[in-house]
Design a protein around this motif. Structure first.
Motif, PDB file in Angstrom:
ATOM      1  N   ARG A 122      24.245 -63.576  31.264  1.00 10.25           N
ATOM      2  CA  ARG A 122      25.501 -62.901  30.948  1.00 10.25           C
ATOM      3  C   ARG A 122      26.657 -63.704  31.525  1.00 10.25           C
ATOM      4  NH1 ARG A 122      24.234 -56.645  32.647  1.00 10.25           N
ATOM      5  NH2 ARG A 122      23.485 -55.906  30.626  1.00 10.25           N
ATOM      6  N   PRO A 123      27.782 -63.724  30.816  1.00 10.11           N
ATOM      7  CA  PRO A 123      28.973 -64.352  31.409  1.00 10.11           C
ATOM      8  C   PRO A 123      29.327 -63.645  32.714  1.00 10.11           C
ATOM      9  CG  PRO A 123      29.322 -63.817  29.089  1.00 10.11           C
ATOM     10  CD  PRO A 123      28.040 -63.164  29.481  1.00 10.11           C
ATOM     11  N   VAL A 124      29.963 -64.368  33.618  1.00 12.57           N
ATOM     12  CA  VAL A 124      30.372 -63.760  34.892  1.00 12.57           C
ATOM     13  C   VAL A 124      31.249 -62.550  34.623  1.00 12.57           C
ATOM     14  CG1 VAL A 124      31.651 -64.146  37.030  1.00 12.57           C
ATOM     15  CG2 VAL A 124      30.158 -65.933  36.123  1.00 12.57           C
ATOM     16  N   VAL A 125      32.132 -62.683  33.627  1.00 13.63           N
ATOM     17  CA  VAL A 125      32.926 -61.538  33.179  1.00 13.63           C
ATOM     18  C   VAL A 125      32.342 -61.067  31.864  1.00 13.63           C
ATOM     19  CG1 VAL A 125      35.168 -60.780  32.353  1.00 13.63           C
ATOM     20  CG2 VAL A 125      35.016 -62.264  34.351  1.00 13.63           C
ATOM     21  N   PHE A 126      31.850 -59.824  31.881  1.00 17.34           N
ATOM     22  CA  PHE A 126      31.113 -59.330  30.716  1.00 17.34           C
ATOM     23  C   PHE A 126      31.564 -57.912  30.384  1.00 17.34           C
ATOM     24  CE2 PHE A 126      27.460 -56.755  29.310  1.00 17.34           C
ATOM     25  CZ  PHE A 126      27.226 -57.359  28.083  1.00 17.34           C
ATOM     26  N   VAL A 127      31.848 -57.674  29.117  1.00 19.12           N
ATOM     27  CA  VAL A 127      32.146 -56.319  28.668  1.00 19.12           C
ATOM     28  C   VAL A 127      31.117 -55.928  27.611  1.00 19.12           C
ATOM     29  CG1 VAL A 127      34.612 -56.461  29.137  1.00 19.12           C
ATOM     30  CG2 VAL A 127      33.769 -57.134  26.906  1.00 19.12           C
ATOM     31  N   THR A 128      30.699 -54.691  27.666  1.00 20.88           N
ATOM     32  CA  THR A 128      29.680 -54.232  26.733  1.00 20.88           C
ATOM     33  C   THR A 128      30.283 -53.979  25.357  1.00 20.88           C
ATOM     34  OG1 THR A 128      30.063 -51.939  27.364  1.00 20.88           O
ATOM     35  CG2 THR A 128      28.366 -53.145  28.579  1.00 20.88           C
ATOM     36  N   ARG A 129      29.476 -54.240  24.331  1.00 20.48           N
ATOM     37  CA  ARG A 129      29.840 -53.898  22.945  1.00 20.48           C
ATOM     38  C   ARG A 129      28.629 -53.156  22.386  1.00 20.48           C
ATOM     39  NH1 ARG A 129      31.993 -59.724  20.872  1.00 20.48           N
ATOM     40  NH2 ARG A 129      32.972 -58.584  19.157  1.00 20.48           N
ATOM     41  N   LYS A 130      28.445 -51.932  22.899  1.00 21.73           N
ATOM     42  CA  LYS A 130      27.203 -51.190  22.685  1.00 21.73           C
ATOM     43  C   LYS A 130      26.878 -51.000  21.216  1.00 21.73           C
ATOM     44  CE  LYS A 130      26.970 -48.655  27.052  1.00 21.73           C
ATOM     45  NZ  LYS A 130      26.984 -47.310  27.688  1.00 21.73           N
ATOM     46  N   LYS A 131      27.876 -50.724  20.415  1.00 21.85           N
ATOM     47  CA  LYS A 131      27.627 -50.446  19.003  1.00 21.85           C
ATOM     48  C   LYS A 131      26.959 -51.635  18.325  1.00 21.85           C
ATOM     49  CE  LYS A 131      30.007 -48.902  14.801  1.00 21.85           C
ATOM     50  NZ  LYS A 131      31.309 -48.539  14.190  1.00 21.85           N
ATOM     51  N   LEU A 132      27.473 -52.839  18.597  1.00 20.07           N
ATOM     52  CA  LEU A 132      26.913 -54.043  17.974  1.00 20.07           C
ATOM     53  C   LEU A 132      25.539 -54.377  18.557  1.00 20.07           C
ATOM     54  CD1 LEU A 132      30.106 -56.267  17.725  1.00 20.07           C
ATOM     55  CD2 LEU A 132      28.711 -55.486  15.819  1.00 20.07           C
ATOM     56  N   VAL A 133      25.393 -54.225  19.883  1.00 15.21           N
ATOM     57  CA  VAL A 133      24.099 -54.500  20.511  1.00 15.21           C
ATOM     58  C   VAL A 133      23.039 -53.556  19.962  1.00 15.21           C
ATOM     59  CG1 VAL A 133      22.817 -54.432  22.691  1.00 15.21           C
ATOM     60  CG2 VAL A 133      25.085 -55.488  22.605  1.00 15.21           C
ATOM     61  N   ASN A 134      23.373 -52.277  19.837  1.00 12.10           N
ATOM     62  CA  ASN A 134      22.419 -51.314  19.284  1.00 12.10           C
ATOM     63  C   ASN A 134      22.051 -51.648  17.842  1.00 12.10           C
ATOM     64  OD1 ASN A 134      22.370 -49.891  21.658  1.00 12.10           O
ATOM     65  ND2 ASN A 134      23.906 -48.387  21.025  1.00 12.10           N
ATOM     66  N   ALA A 135      23.054 -52.098  17.076  1.00 12.23           N
ATOM     67  CA  ALA A 135      22.796 -52.448  15.673  1.00 12.23           C
ATOM     68  C   ALA A 135      21.788 -53.602  15.594  1.00 12.23           C
ATOM     69  CB  ALA A 135      24.094 -52.825  14.974  1.00 12.23           C
ATOM     70  N   ILE A 136      21.952 -54.604  16.457  1.00 18.77           N
ATOM     71  CA  ILE A 136      21.021 -55.749  16.459  1.00 18.77           C
ATOM     72  C   ILE A 136      19.632 -55.279  16.874  1.00 18.77           C
ATOM     73  CG2 ILE A 136      20.513 -57.990  17.499  1.00 18.77           C
ATOM     74  CD1 ILE A 136      23.572 -58.319  17.905  1.00 18.77           C
ATOM     75  N   GLN A 137      19.560 -54.449  17.914  1.00 14.26           N
ATOM     76  CA  GLN A 137      18.259 -53.974  18.387  1.00 14.26           C
ATOM     77  C   GLN A 137      17.532 -53.156  17.319  1.00 14.26           C
ATOM     78  OE1 GLN A 137      19.426 -51.951  21.974  1.00 14.26           O
ATOM     79  NE2 GLN A 137      19.196 -53.778  23.249  1.00 14.26           N
ATOM     80  N   GLN A 138      18.283 -52.335  16.591  1.00 11.56           N
ATOM     81  CA  GLN A 138      17.671 -51.542  15.517  1.00 11.56           C
ATOM     82  C   GLN A 138      17.054 -52.446  14.449  1.00 11.56           C
ATOM     83  OE1 GLN A 138      20.652 -48.808  14.082  1.00 11.56           O
ATOM     84  NE2 GLN A 138      20.853 -47.796  16.077  1.00 11.56           N
ATOM     85  N   LYS A 139      17.753 -53.515  14.112  1.00 11.05           N
ATOM     86  CA  LYS A 139      17.214 -54.451  13.118  1.00 11.05           C
ATOM     87  C   LYS A 139      15.966 -55.143  13.662  1.00 11.05           C
ATOM     88  CE  LYS A 139      20.816 -53.705  10.476  1.00 11.05           C
ATOM     89  NZ  LYS A 139      20.715 -52.751   9.359  1.00 11.05           N
ATOM     90  N   LEU A 140      15.971 -55.483  14.955  1.00 12.27           N
ATOM     91  CA  LEU A 140      14.793 -56.133  15.550  1.00 12.27           C
ATOM     92  C   LEU A 140      13.592 -55.192  15.557  1.00 12.27           C
ATOM     93  CD1 LEU A 140      16.486 -58.021  18.533  1.00 12.27           C
ATOM     94  CD2 LEU A 140      15.486 -59.056  16.498  1.00 12.27           C
TER      95      LEU A 140
END
Length: 1195
Positions: A122-140
């Motif tokens: 993760r970058p030292v400064v990191f902000v979550t983008r839960k909607k997009l992360v969840n979308a990728i996980q659902q496809k996986l």
């Protein structure tokens, strides 16, 4: 912290404090949330490296198990594997289903899997983008363990890479879907050689114990197959992540039943691959709130407390995560400069780096410029030095140590400053660090430092020359691969003409580089840099480029061939030949064997113009109706139009998504049609390149297209792998008519001159003639050729047809006489297309070798090379080599091997021929059973006899020349005393006589398809011995020089050694796995060599029957024989220390060691026999292309 973990840390504290570098370790721990920024600052304030390490360990001892695990993983990731091993025993026991870390819900299991797979932190400064992360996980999850593709796409800088990495930081996902692990590959924009390097690196990572192969794959297909096996057998149910994919063709290399997550800027990249596909779109920029959140984390402030300038900076940055991060990194170091950075963004005018780009250059240029300006003065020049590195290239630390003349630690400290400022990226996988710039940063640096680039490239070359010797570069050196791949690039960019020539025109460099990476990258460099060479060097460049292109299929194989021997086969005027000759002469003194091809000057190049309009195979080319232009298309997906006279480019169209297979001018030259693997047919304006029409009704790739001849109503015909022909009216958007009948791919179609009929040929082996109006079948021809005809065209004026064959050959035929007029040899690979110019004065050919050649019809007809049949006879007499051969137009000719003089003796249908021992007579047999004898002195037909009932296969004079022995398909052997005209037949074999051998004392040995070997008295005609040798065909026999024994080999995979005195074999030699096709005794009668159809040669002890050596024991790849095909002939040297073998090519073997001494690769293959001089210094053979080889050992 567990007592066990604490004790382990205390036990190894001294070793840890002595060796670790805290900045890199703390990056991981801060990212994992087990170390706070204030604690990190406290460690940094310590005066020495050892004090900093001591302070960090002191802090960890006061923390929990998570800190210990984070520290352990950081050691692994940063290459401190030896130290990590010390701590492994103290790892707290955390089950894979629990053990959540304090931040982000990440388990130690997840951290370990991602660390081993090379997934970025993760970058030292990191902000979550839960909607997009969840979308990728659902496809996986939807992949459900089956092969498929999940694509994360969006514009550059939108955070695709971070999102892909974040999606796999999920315990349940990894455990349930990808228990085999995750493997990250940074792809980037690649050519074929670059992709091969990526695949080689990936295969190395997946096969670290080298249990599958100890060498790198040498081409993309081999790498793809290796990757498939590794993923299937060593890493089943794992996820392959391909980051930053640009081109659809790249994915074909990974299309091998894997589960793949990829990031890309082009949503259509997966159109070229098979399997389930899922897509996640990423917005081009962050929302305002997310952008402010990033800035707040960088400056450690609450969002609500950010100054007004923060909002304006987000607006100016247009939400790009990359740009927001760059500005945020600057603000972290100078938190009071909000107004200053905003003013810089608003007021500075930067020149656009590249027009029509998907990048937001206004914002990026500004951010980049500010970032560089804020570097410390003492390291700014080092960042400028990075301008010379190419995009998507990871540069090992050692290269920069050479460039800056520094120790590794000093270089890493400087580069870490750049990494911290988001000006550079670090790949910490593997044994050492590699650094790379984002392509936006490369563009920015190149533009900013354009005036200095030449000097910067000179600097790295100068430093390389100080630190390295070319001949001393070793593959195990950290920076070796970088220099092999980019040394020529730096020399060319520095305009170091002399150094570039010395490098590129060195056989040593070519050998070393092709051994490591294959020939493709070198060929690319010769094309890329030839324009900077002057006229003299341009010719030399062409010499080397053609040499590499011609021998590329050999340079990509194992074992690696002798590049000096290959060079000796080049024309004597070639720089390659001259270098090879010089090296060979030096090495001959040390006992190395080299061969000179003394009659190679007879191979002529008859091309008038050679152009390279494409970067890959040229599948089709055609003349315009006025003959002034040529259009061509190929594997690079482009249509090119250039002048027929000069090769000057007129038009380039990139209009298809896959390889373009055919193109055609309309009769009025206004339009050009193209058809492609993408199943589409397109019509273009031939002058402007504008798309006029597009059709997509074929269901498979479209192989061919042709316009009608009428100018009034244009129709286009297309043929496809869907087995259909279609007719298109350019005024309509749909197909006018579909024609059925072929049962396999339609490869070619052509309208008749009156446009009433359409001819088509197919892979189903038929040629059909169809009526245009009714679509009815008028006639059908079933084609039967020994060699596939790939393409043909007819001259409009002079009764000639030009034909492209499968052996890389182009032939010119007279259609009236049905005789071949000429052979056109010059292309270095498959010829896909041939076509006459409208006036018939010239014709073009296009090939896989990326070239289009123009030939003058008249010149080719007058200077055609002679093609010989393979049935030749050779007599070595004193210092002369005389070769008797039959050419392609039935002429019997006598060739002086040393002078090249040819005497044409007669014309006849000849099946075999031979010379008398003292070159007084020539005998030849025919397909009708006739045998004739010519007197060479006056070329007079001396005797003729029609005795055999079928084709004469073998013919030979006795030692005194008075008797002629012949064998035939009629199973008989004829003994003809041609001077007295007495004759008789030896009749006892039940099937065709395979061959015979004359013995001493008027005896003859014969062997047959009936499995027997017989000894005859040729004075009386009686059988003296009858050996039932094998159950299957006897393929060869040899007689020991001491005349006491003979050998027999058979299709039953065995060989046998016999005594003439016994009817049972002395030894049965077993072990061959294919037909044993040949055998030969050594001169001292102590050894027997046997060769089989698998390319294997075995050397046996004659007296004991024991196997002494197995020659060519290399592994067989993809079923290819180790000898390039059947071993067809063998011959020992007079001292029995060397053996020469014929097959797919010629090989010389050291009999004592069983190892290969030299290989001579012929242009063709399937060598039938090798004729060897008594002193073992001259060798004669002919290949299946009809090329004669007279070779002499170099002394």
């Amino acid at each position: 912290m567990d007592a066990k973990a604490r004790n382990c840390l205390l036990q190894h504290r001294e070793a840890l404090e002595k060796d670790i570098k805290t900045p890199y370790i703390m990056d991981h721990m801060v990212s994992d949330g087990v170390l706070t920024p204030s604690e990190e600052e406290k460690v940094k304030n310590e005066p020495t490296q050892q004090h900093r390490a001591a302070m960090l360990i002191k802090m960890i001892l006061k923390k929990d198990n998570d800190s210990y695990i984070s520290f352990y993983n950081a050691l692994l990731h940063e290459g401190y594997k030896d130290l990590a091993v010390l701590l492994h025993g103290g790892l707290p026991v955390i089950s894979s289903s629990n053990g959540k870390d304090s931040v982000g819900g990440i388990t130690s299991y997840v951290r370990t899997v991602l660390c081993e797979g090379g997934v970025p932190q993760r970058p030292v400064v990191f902000v979550t983008r839960k909607k997009l992360v969840n979308a990728i996980q659902q496809k996986l999850f939807k992949l459900n363990g089956e092969p498929g593709w999940v694509t994360v796409y969006g514009m550059a800088g939108c955070g695709k890479t971070v999102l892909a990495a974040e999606a796999v930081r999920d315990h349940d996902l990894l455990e349930s879907c990808f228990p085999g692990g995750v493997h990250w590959v940074s792809v980037g924009k690649q050519d074929k050689s670059g992709l091969l390097m990526k695949l080689q690196n990936l295969c190395t990572r997946l096969d670290q114990d080298e249990s599958f192969s100890q060498r790198l794959p040498l081409n993309i297909e081999e790498a793809k197959d290796r990757l498939r096996i590794l993923m299937l057998r060593k890493h089943p149910r794992s996820l392959l992540i391909l980051d930053d994919v640009w081109d659809p063709w790249v994915l074909k290399a990974f299309d091998n039943q894997c589960q793949i997550l990829l990031t890309t800027r082009d949503k259509s990249v997966t159109d070229s691959v098979m399997g389930p596909k899922y897509v996640v779109s990423v917005e081009s920029g962050l929302g305002k709130e997310k952008g402010l959140e990033i800035l707040s984390l960088f400056v450690n402030m609450k969002k609500a407390d950010l100054p007004e300038e923060a909002h304006s900076i987000i607006k100016e940055c247009k939400g790009s995560p990359l740009v927001v991060s760059l500005i945020g990194a600057l603000l972290r170091d100078f938190p009071k400069r909000w107004e200053y950075y905003l003013r810089q963004l608003q007021n500075k005018q930067f020149k656009r780096i590249r027009k029509s780009s998907s990048y937001d250059y206004e914002a990026l240029d500004e951010a980049m410029s500010i970032s560089v300006d804020m570097l410390r003065e003492d390291i700014k020049s080092y960042y400028t030095d990075l301008s010379i590195f190419q995009k998507d290239v990871k540069v090992p630390t050692k290269v920069l140590c050479v460039l800056w003349d520094m120790e590794t630690e000093e270089v890493e400290d400087i580069l870490q400053e750049f990494v911290n400022k988001s000006l550079l990226f670090c790949d910490r996988n593997g044994k050492s660090f590699c650094y790379y710039l984002h392509d936006l940063q490369v563009d920015f640096l190149t533009e900013q430092n354009r005036s200095q680039l030449q000097d910067l490239h000179k600097k790295i070359i100068t430093q390389f020359q100080r630190h390295h010797q070319l001949h001393a570069l070793s593959p195990d050196q950290e920076d070796c691969m970088y220099w092999y791949n980019f040394l020529a690039y730096h020399m060319a960019s520095a305009n170091m003409h002399k150094e570039l020539c010395a490098l590129m025109f060195s056989l040593d460099w070519i050998k070393a580089k092709t051994e490591l990476v294959g020939p493709a990258h070198l060929i690319h460099e010769f094309v890329e840099y030839r324009d900077i060479l002057d006229e003299k060097d341009y010719a030399v460049c062409e010499n080397f480029q053609e040499f590499l292109s011609l021998n590329g299929h050999l340079l990509g194989r194992q074992p690696f061939p002798s590049i000096v021997q290959l060079g000796l086969c080049e024309p004597e005027t070639s720089e390659v030949y001259q270098q090879a000759k010089l090296q060979a002469k030096q090495e001959v003194d040390n006992g190395v064997l080299y061969l000179e091809w003394i009659n190679k000057k007879n191979i002529k190049n008859l091309s008038r113009l050679v152009v390279r309009p494409h970067t890959d195979a040229v599948y089709h080319a055609c003349f315009s109706e006025d003959g002034h232009r040529i259009a061509s298309c190929g594997a690079d997906k482009t249509l090119q139009v250039f002048k027929a006279e000069t090769g000057e480019k007129l038009l380039e169209i990139k209009g298809h998504e896959d390889e373009v297979l055919c193109c055609a001018f309309s009769t009025d030259d206004k339009f050009i049609a193209t058809c492609s693997v993408d199943k589409k047919v397109k019509i273009w304006n031939s002058v402007t390149g504008q798309l006029v029409q597009s059709y997509d009704e074929h269901s498979e790739q479209v192989n061919c297209c042709h316009f009608t001849h009428s100018r009034h109503h244009l129709l286009l015909a297309t043929g496809s792998s869907d087995c259909f022909l279609k007719l298109w009216d350019l005024d309509q958007k749909q197909c006018r008519n579909t024609m059925f009948g072929h049962t396999n791919s339609v490869n070619h179609c052509r309208f008749s001159p009156d446009d009433k009929f359409l001819a088509s040929c197919s892979a189903d082996g038929t040629l059909k003639l169809l009526d245009i109006n009714t679509s009815g079948l008028l006639t059908e021809i079933h084609i039967g050729h020994n060699s596939t005809i790939r393409y043909c065209d007819f001259s409009p004026h002079n009764h000639l047809a030009v034909v492209a064959l499968s052996q890389y050959c182009v032939e010119l035929w007279n259609v009236d006489s049905c005789l071949k007029v000429a052979d056109c040899r010059g292309h270095l690979s498959w010829v896909h297309c041939v076509m006459f110019s409208p006036d018939g004065s010239s014709f073009l050919t296009s090939s896989d070798d990326q070239t289009i050649r123009l030939w003058e019809t008249k010149k080719v007809c007058e200077n055609s090379a002679i093609v010989l049949k393979q049935e030749i006879d050779v007599v070595f007499q004193e210092n002369e080599v005389m070769v008797l051969a039959v050419d392609n137009i039935r002429r019997l000719q006598l060739i002086n091997g040393k002078t090249g003089q040819i005497d044409y003796l007669t014309e006849a249908q000849i099946s075999c021929c031979c010379l008398s021992p003292h070159l007084q007579y020539v005998a030849f047999g025919g397909h009708d059973g006739t045998i004739k004898i010519l007197e060479l002195l006056n070329n007079r037909l001396f005797q003729s006899r029609n005795g055999h009932k079928n084709t004469v296969r073998h013919i030979q004079f006795t030692a005194d020349g008075k008797t002629l022995i012949s064998s035939s398909d009629d199973s008989t052997i004829q003994v003809w005393n041609w001077q007295s005209e007495e004759y008789f037949f030896l009749q006892a074999h039940q099937e065709t006589v395979k061959d015979f051998r004359l013995l001493k004392n008027s005896r003859l040995l014969s062997w047959s398809f009936d499995g027997t070997v017989k000894v005859w008295n040729i004075t009386t005609g009686r059988i003296e011995k009858d050996f039932a040798c094998h159950q299957d065909t006897v393929l060869s026999c040899d007689v020991s020089p001491d005349a006491t024994k003979f050998s027999s080999t058979s299709a039953d995979n065995t060989a046998k050694i016999w005594s003439f005195e016994l009817l049972s074999p002395l030894h049965e030699l077993k072990g061959h796995k294919g037909c044993v096709r040949c055998s030969a005794f050594s001169v001292d009668s102590t050894l027997l060599a046997t060769g089989d159809d698998n390319g294997e040669i075995r050397i046996w002890n004659v007296s004991s029957g024991v196997l002494l050596h197995l020659c060519a024991p290399i592994s067989i790849e993809e079923g290819a024989a180790t000898h390039g095909g059947w071993v067809t002939d063998l011959c020992f040297s007079p001292d029995s220390k060397m053996l020469v073998s014929a097959g797919g090519y010629l090989k010389w073997w050291n009999v004592i060691t069983g190892e290969s001494s030299q290989t001579f690769y012929t242009n063709g293959t399937n060598l039938m026999k090798i004729h060897v001089s008594p002193d073992f210094k001259t060798y004669v053979t002919a290949d299946n292309l009809g090329i004669l080889y007279i070779l002499q050992t170099l002394e």
